[in-house]
Design a protein around this motif. Structure first.
Motif, PDB file in Angstrom:
ATOM      1  N   ASN B 224       0.845  -1.190   0.000  1.00 39.36           N
ATOM      2  CA  ASN B 224       0.000   0.000   0.000  1.00 39.36           C
ATOM      3  C   ASN B 224       0.883   1.244   0.000  1.00 39.36           C
ATOM      4  O   ASN B 224       2.106   1.146   0.146  1.00 39.36           O
ATOM      5  CB  ASN B 224      -0.975   0.009   1.180  1.00 39.36           C
ATOM      6  CG  ASN B 224      -2.170   0.912   0.902  1.00 39.36           C
ATOM      7  OD1 ASN B 224      -2.331   1.425  -0.220  1.00 39.36           O
ATOM      8  ND2 ASN B 224      -2.996   1.134   1.903  1.00 39.36           N
ATOM      9  N   THR B 225       0.248   2.383  -0.186  1.00 38.58           N
ATOM     10  CA  THR B 225       0.975   3.633  -0.334  1.00 38.58           C
ATOM     11  C   THR B 225       0.397   4.674   0.612  1.00 38.58           C
ATOM     12  O   THR B 225      -0.813   4.719   0.829  1.00 38.58           O
ATOM     13  CB  THR B 225       0.861   4.112  -1.799  1.00 38.58           C
ATOM     14  OG1 THR B 225       1.417   3.105  -2.646  1.00 38.58           O
ATOM     15  CG2 THR B 225       1.617   5.406  -2.014  1.00 38.58           C
ATOM     16  N   MET B 226       1.285   5.485   1.156  1.00 37.00           N
ATOM     17  CA  MET B 226       0.857   6.586   2.023  1.00 37.00           C
ATOM     18  C   MET B 226       1.502   7.877   1.529  1.00 37.00           C
ATOM     19  O   MET B 226       2.598   7.851   0.970  1.00 37.00           O
ATOM     20  CB  MET B 226       1.321   6.352   3.469  1.00 37.00           C
ATOM     21  CG  MET B 226       0.782   5.092   4.090  1.00 37.00           C
ATOM     22  SD  MET B 226       1.546   4.764   5.714  1.00 37.00           S
ATOM     23  CE  MET B 226       0.771   6.038   6.708  1.00 37.00           C
ATOM     24  N   GLN B 227       0.804   8.969   1.784  1.00 39.88           N
ATOM     25  CA  GLN B 227       1.359  10.274   1.438  1.00 39.88           C
ATOM     26  C   GLN B 227       1.358  11.141   2.690  1.00 39.88           C
ATOM     27  O   GLN B 227       0.331  11.312   3.337  1.00 39.88           O
ATOM     28  CB  GLN B 227       0.518  10.911   0.348  1.00 39.88           C
ATOM     29  CG  GLN B 227       0.998  12.285  -0.062  1.00 39.88           C
ATOM     30  CD  GLN B 227       0.074  12.885  -1.102  1.00 39.88           C
ATOM     31  OE1 GLN B 227       0.140  12.562  -2.280  1.00 39.88           O
ATOM     32  NE2 GLN B 227      -0.826  13.741  -0.653  1.00 39.88           N
ATOM     33  N   VAL B 282       5.330   7.044   0.843  1.00 41.49           N
ATOM     34  CA  VAL B 282       5.841   5.828   1.466  1.00 41.49           C
ATOM     35  C   VAL B 282       5.128   4.629   0.869  1.00 41.49           C
ATOM     36  O   VAL B 282       3.911   4.635   0.753  1.00 41.49           O
ATOM     37  CB  VAL B 282       5.594   5.869   2.992  1.00 41.49           C
ATOM     38  CG1 VAL B 282       5.933   4.538   3.633  1.00 41.49           C
ATOM     39  CG2 VAL B 282       6.400   6.993   3.631  1.00 41.49           C
ATOM     40  N   GLU B 283       5.918   3.635   0.470  1.00 43.85           N
ATOM     41  CA  GLU B 283       5.298   2.360   0.110  1.00 43.85           C
ATOM     42  C   GLU B 283       5.554   1.396   1.245  1.00 43.85           C
ATOM     43  O   GLU B 283       6.672   1.328   1.770  1.00 43.85           O
ATOM     44  CB  GLU B 283       5.890   1.810  -1.191  1.00 43.85           C
ATOM     45  CG  GLU B 283       5.206   0.507  -1.617  1.00 43.85           C
ATOM     46  CD  GLU B 283       5.664   0.035  -2.997  1.00 43.85           C
ATOM     47  OE1 GLU B 283       5.163   0.567  -4.003  1.00 43.85           O
ATOM     48  OE2 GLU B 283       6.528  -0.860  -3.060  1.00 43.85           O
ATOM     49  N   GLU B 319      -6.321   5.299  -5.599  1.00 42.41           N
ATOM     50  CA  GLU B 319      -5.638   6.247  -4.724  1.00 42.41           C
ATOM     51  C   GLU B 319      -4.124   6.003  -4.699  1.00 42.41           C
ATOM     52  O   GLU B 319      -3.343   6.944  -4.622  1.00 42.41           O
ATOM     53  CB  GLU B 319      -6.228   6.185  -3.307  1.00 42.41           C
ATOM     54  CG  GLU B 319      -7.594   6.844  -3.225  1.00 42.41           C
ATOM     55  CD  GLU B 319      -8.088   7.025  -1.788  1.00 42.41           C
ATOM     56  OE1 GLU B 319      -9.290   6.871  -1.581  1.00 42.41           O
ATOM     57  OE2 GLU B 319      -7.264   7.315  -0.904  1.00 42.41           O
ATOM     58  N   VAL B 320      -3.755   4.722  -4.749  1.00 44.28           N
ATOM     59  CA  VAL B 320      -2.313   4.405  -4.858  1.00 44.28           C
ATOM     60  C   VAL B 320      -1.743   5.102  -6.090  1.00 44.28           C
ATOM     61  O   VAL B 320      -0.711   5.781  -6.029  1.00 44.28           O
ATOM     62  CB  VAL B 320      -2.097   2.873  -4.963  1.00 44.28           C
ATOM     63  CG1 VAL B 320      -0.662   2.555  -5.375  1.00 44.28           C
ATOM     64  CG2 VAL B 320      -2.441   2.183  -3.643  1.00 44.28           C
ATOM     65  N   ASP B 321      -2.450   4.921  -7.206  1.00 46.74           N
ATOM     66  CA  ASP B 321      -1.963   5.501  -8.464  1.00 46.74           C
ATOM     67  C   ASP B 321      -1.906   7.026  -8.392  1.00 46.74           C
ATOM     68  O   ASP B 321      -0.973   7.640  -8.887  1.00 46.74           O
ATOM     69  CB  ASP B 321      -2.861   5.062  -9.630  1.00 46.74           C
ATOM     70  CG  ASP B 321      -2.766   3.566  -9.883  1.00 46.74           C
ATOM     71  OD1 ASP B 321      -1.768   2.963  -9.425  1.00 46.74           O
ATOM     72  OD2 ASP B 321      -3.674   3.005 -10.508  1.00 46.74           O
ATOM     73  N   TRP B 324       1.179   7.996  -6.312  1.00 48.80           N
ATOM     74  CA  TRP B 324       2.432   7.757  -7.046  1.00 48.80           C
ATOM     75  C   TRP B 324       2.572   8.662  -8.265  1.00 48.80           C
ATOM     76  O   TRP B 324       3.680   8.960  -8.704  1.00 48.80           O
ATOM     77  CB  TRP B 324       2.580   6.281  -7.434  1.00 48.80           C
ATOM     78  CG  TRP B 324       3.197   5.503  -6.311  1.00 48.80           C
ATOM     79  CD1 TRP B 324       2.593   4.567  -5.524  1.00 48.80           C
ATOM     80  CD2 TRP B 324       4.540   5.636  -5.816  1.00 48.80           C
ATOM     81  NE1 TRP B 324       3.472   4.107  -4.571  1.00 48.80           N
ATOM     82  CE2 TRP B 324       4.667   4.733  -4.721  1.00 48.80           C
ATOM     83  CE3 TRP B 324       5.639   6.408  -6.181  1.00 48.80           C
ATOM     84  CZ2 TRP B 324       5.860   4.596  -3.999  1.00 48.80           C
ATOM     85  CZ3 TRP B 324       6.825   6.272  -5.456  1.00 48.80           C
ATOM     86  CH2 TRP B 324       6.927   5.385  -4.381  1.00 48.80           C
ATOM     87  N   ALA B 325       1.427   9.067  -8.808  1.00 50.35           N
ATOM     88  CA  ALA B 325       1.469   9.930  -9.994  1.00 50.35           C
ATOM     89  C   ALA B 325       2.274  11.193  -9.695  1.00 50.35           C
ATOM     90  O   ALA B 325       2.983  11.719 -10.564  1.00 50.35           O
ATOM     91  CB  ALA B 325       0.058  10.290 -10.443  1.00 50.35           C
ATOM     92  N   ILE B 326       2.166  11.674  -8.458  1.00 52.70           N
ATOM     93  CA  ILE B 326       2.920  12.881  -8.081  1.00 52.70           C
ATOM     94  C   ILE B 326       4.411  12.617  -8.192  1.00 52.70           C
ATOM     95  O   ILE B 326       5.162  13.377  -8.809  1.00 52.70           O
ATOM     96  CB  ILE B 326       2.538  13.311  -6.633  1.00 52.70           C
ATOM     97  CG1 ILE B 326       1.066  13.713  -6.610  1.00 52.70           C
ATOM     98  CG2 ILE B 326       3.445  14.421  -6.135  1.00 52.70           C
ATOM     99  CD1 ILE B 326       0.575  14.161  -5.250  1.00 52.70           C
ATOM    100  N   ARG B 327       4.845  11.492  -7.615  1.00 47.67           N
ATOM    101  CA  ARG B 327       6.278  11.187  -7.646  1.00 47.67           C
ATOM    102  C   ARG B 327       6.730  10.807  -9.063  1.00 47.67           C
ATOM    103  O   ARG B 327       7.783  11.248  -9.524  1.00 47.67           O
ATOM    104  CB  ARG B 327       6.566  10.045  -6.665  1.00 47.67           C
ATOM    105  CG  ARG B 327       7.989   9.477  -6.711  1.00 47.67           C
ATOM    106  CD  ARG B 327       9.018  10.507  -6.307  1.00 47.67           C
ATOM    107  NE  ARG B 327      10.376   9.968  -6.390  1.00 47.67           N
ATOM    108  CZ  ARG B 327      11.129   9.977  -7.464  1.00 47.67           C
ATOM    109  NH1 ARG B 327      10.657  10.482  -8.600  1.00 47.67           N
ATOM    110  NH2 ARG B 327      12.352   9.477  -7.454  1.00 47.67           N
ATOM    111  N   ARG B 328       5.920   9.996  -9.726  1.00 47.26           N
ATOM    112  CA  ARG B 328       6.331   9.509 -11.052  1.00 47.26           C
ATOM    113  C   ARG B 328       6.297  10.628 -12.084  1.00 47.26           C
ATOM    114  O   ARG B 328       7.055  10.623 -13.038  1.00 47.26           O
ATOM    115  CB  ARG B 328       5.417   8.345 -11.490  1.00 47.26           C
ATOM    116  CG  ARG B 328       5.591   7.118 -10.612  1.00 47.26           C
ATOM    117  CD  ARG B 328       5.551   5.815 -11.385  1.00 47.26           C
ATOM    118  NE  ARG B 328       5.793   4.691 -10.474  1.00 47.26           N
ATOM    119  CZ  ARG B 328       4.844   4.024  -9.824  1.00 47.26           C
ATOM    120  NH1 ARG B 328       3.578   4.330 -10.009  1.00 47.26           N
ATOM    121  NH2 ARG B 328       5.161   3.022  -9.018  1.00 47.26           N
TER     122      ARG B 328
END
Lengths: 462, 462
Positions: B224-227, B282-283, B319-321, B324-328
């Motif tokens: 999972n991913t957290m921001q 964070v992943e 929401e994960v995507d 991550w879209a911000i970082r990617r």
């Protein structure tokens, strides 16, 4: 030949109280913890006991100028003769270099001199809840310099890796006395060749390791121990494999074969069912007791899939100690079975563990020898112990022939000569078989580059 | 000078269809993904595209005989000019060597040719629930040979380490055309010097890596991913530090500074509070959703201790995507802010991350440049992006002066010039500052040993 003039210079550098030259003193530096027989040929001409890197650099510069062999030494706990000065010269003993220079808690790294004992690093870090995992059997007296020089392993390698996985940087005195620093505290570092890993495991032949920056990890909060008894060696190995695949990676997974178990049973007056072919001692660690219980339940389930005869989960520290006593007492138990014992160290692909044990059994039968087998099954590192009586005529020859075949067996399954003891003197005759001519040539090229006069720990590795 | 006779021999070895020599074809092999400007000086005389190790060995033997420079190349995704043939000669392109030789599930290892793309290794293993963690940004097109040669890192390094942590063994063609095999499938292996790690990260200057045995681990079952949005950069770093100390090691911990965030906000039309100084993505991964929830709760608690402004835990793949879209999307968002952009890669002790970011800000002020900073905060690997307009007079000089000072800043806090991109051409002028004279000499000794004629990837590293 070390002249009086040279000796005078060396005494000036390290202080005359730190230079030994009587034959009795020097004899004490002629052997280690291997099975290499004591010999007058291995006595150094001079023992030099420096206390700083600068002293070592100055001694190396003199040795280089006069082409004097130098054999670095920690506490001589090595198992392959690595610190034996086979060509005389200087035994460079680093046991006075015991400074813990810095514990950097924020970066989880410790910087120590080469002569610090591994157990002291462990304890110093443990006080701050930090963990230095490498745990070679000798860790209570071996030094970090020796552990890095030999790339020592241990039981925890299955989960935490070996010494090299924790070495972030080194200070090294080269053959000509120049000092270099490799690596550092940056976790990712691709600036230049990885000399840190080149020196790690180079057995004192490329430079004298004087300091190390070691990575630490958080200390696991809880630990427990399990003992699994299997009627089938294959199933013991299958269980370990499935544990690793399932993500329940044990902190240690030690396997003992029937002969090892019988030795312990006799030595400690335990009652072990003779139908048991393999005993696996598993250490688990984690963040909470609940976490441990889950891991234990998973391991129990897997072991039952593979027909385990008995699963014991320690319910108290006393039970933990009882279980580990079997593994920890193994070496002396096996030692008590015969007048002599040659303990070996081979390493094979994890998968090939049972096949290799069977090959070793055949070798034992062929030579009519008792060979107890135990080892770090989680990472394929096997310690066969050949029991023998060297006073019997022909026994030594037979033992060496058997060990030769054990090395061949390891190579035949894609394994290697040594998992954690190094090559030193004892495995030197076999290394060409393992690496091939071009492999050995590559090692020689590196050696020639760093030590063109061949003064650093000569007569080792190949 | 490559004569017609030599070309004929090379064509005989690899087939004439695999030798390019027209200026148009050769031009395509004169640049990579770095900021090194295209130049006629960097065009190879010949592009050779072998398909087997034996072909490479035969080509190297010819090159060695005639002292022809050879620059190995994967898919030219490198960021420091590593595969640019600055001295002409042969561009040795390995992209046809794409065989996955063996997936050994039992030993959790895969053996592949150098030209296999990293993403293909990942996918091949993932089908069997095995995980090859190294994930450089270029992983969808970079090759394993290139990744090993540069010791590529990536986002997951904080938990899983970099490429070198997964290389168990290599097949390497040396400068003279001889073939050696290093390491193997035995997990513990101390037979001879660690040439595997010496070649890893040697940037094609010591040998041509043709095959690699790579270690795998079980695929984590859930992710999972957290921001986390922080008003204070220091507190963002403190949070990451405490996460690592607490044993809740994230699989990735990516930090973006205010300038990076503003770039993404503009590019993707997002509304990001300008008071936010740092965003951490964070992943987390693990064995069960419960496990993830626990990790997330712990991270949330720690972030709150350090005055986090907003914690978002992804509740769906969408929401994960989004997170991550911000970082990617960062790289293109930053790229859109100015006509030119020089992306750098420094690595510092984890602890020094905030200090280094502040030093970089000062450098930006001094030179009146915009420098966006993001990176792998969990392991101290920082990517400063200098935004500029190279058409402005004096701008290029200014940018290079700023980058010089960024390198000095990294070294001043105990860091290094490169975390994962290598030295190549672009960082070559700085390496002496990082390693010192004796350090560079040690590299040169190794180079001289393996490549006495200096034909392998000349003009790189130092």
């Amino acid at each position: 030949m070390i002249t009086e003039e040279i000796k005078l210079k060396v005494r000036d550098i390290v202080g005359s109280e730190n230079v030994l030259e009587s034959s009795v003193d020097c004899f004490g530096y002629s052997y280690d913890s291997s099975f290499v027989p004591m010999s007058a040929d291995n006595v150094p001409d001079l023992v030099v006991i420096p206390s700083t890197t600068e002293e070592i650099a100055a001694v190396m510069a003199i040795a280089h100028e006069h082409s004097i062999p130098v054999t670095p030494r920690g506490t001589a706990s090595g198992r392959t003769g690595g610190c034996i000065p086979v060509q005389g010269g200087i035994s460079l003993a680093l046991h006075r270099m015991t400074k813990i220079i810095e514990l950097d808690e924020r970066n989880m790294m410790i910087t120590v001199e080469a002569g610090v004992r591994t157990v002291d690093v462990y304890n110093f870090c443990a006080e701050k809840d930090l963990f230095f995992p490498p745990d070679p059997a000798s860790w209570k007296y071996s030094t970090i310099g020796g552990n890095v020089g030999e790339n020592a392993g241990g039981m925890r390698a299955v989960k935490y890796g070996v010494t090299s996985n924790y070495v972030m940087g080194l200070e090294v005195v080269l053959a000509d006395g120049s000092i270099i620093n490799t690596g550092g505290k940056a976790i990712k570092n691709v600036t230049g060749y990885n000399l840190t890993q080149l020196f790690t495991g180079s057995e004192g032949t490329l430079g004298v390791i004087t300091k190390a920056i070691l990575r630490l990890i958080p200390m696991p909060k809880v630990r427990n121990t399990m003992q699994l008894m299997f009627p089938s060696l294959d199933n013991a190995c299958n269980t370990i494999h499935k544990m690793l695949m399932s993500g329940a990676v044990p902190a240690a997974a030690e396997l003992m074969d029937r002969i090892s178990l019988q030795a312990v049973a006799r030595h400690r007056k335990l009652d072990i069912n003779p139908s048991i072919e393999a005993c696996v001692v598993v250490e688990i660690d984690g963040e909470s007791n609940e976490d441990l219980q889950k891991q234990a339940a998973k391991i129990d389930m897997i072991a039952n899939e593979f027909e385990v005869a008995e699963v014991r989960i320690a319910a108290s520290q006393q039970e933990v100690d009882e279980i580990w006593a079997i593994r920890r007492g193994l070496s002396s138990a096996i030692g008590a079975m015969a007048p002599n014992r040659l303990g070996e160290d081979i390493s094979v692909p994890r998968d090939a563990f049972p096949k290799t044990v069977r090959l070793i059994r055949k070798i034992a039968e062929k030579y009519n020898l008792t060979i107890a087998v135990y080892g770090h099954a989680g990472d394929g590192n096997i310690h066969p112990s050949v029991l023998c009586d060297l006073s019997k005529p022909g026994e030594e020859h037979k033992v060496h022939a058997a060990v030769d075949e054990i090395f061949d067996a390891a190579l035949s399954v894609g394994g290697t000569l040594s998992g954690e003891h190094g090559i030193g003197i004892t495995k030197r005759p076999h290394i060409a078989k393992a690496l091939g001519e071009s492999g050995i040539n590559a090692l020689k090229m590196v050696k020639q580059a760093f030590d063109p006069k061949g003064i650093l720990n000569p007569g080792k590795v190949w």
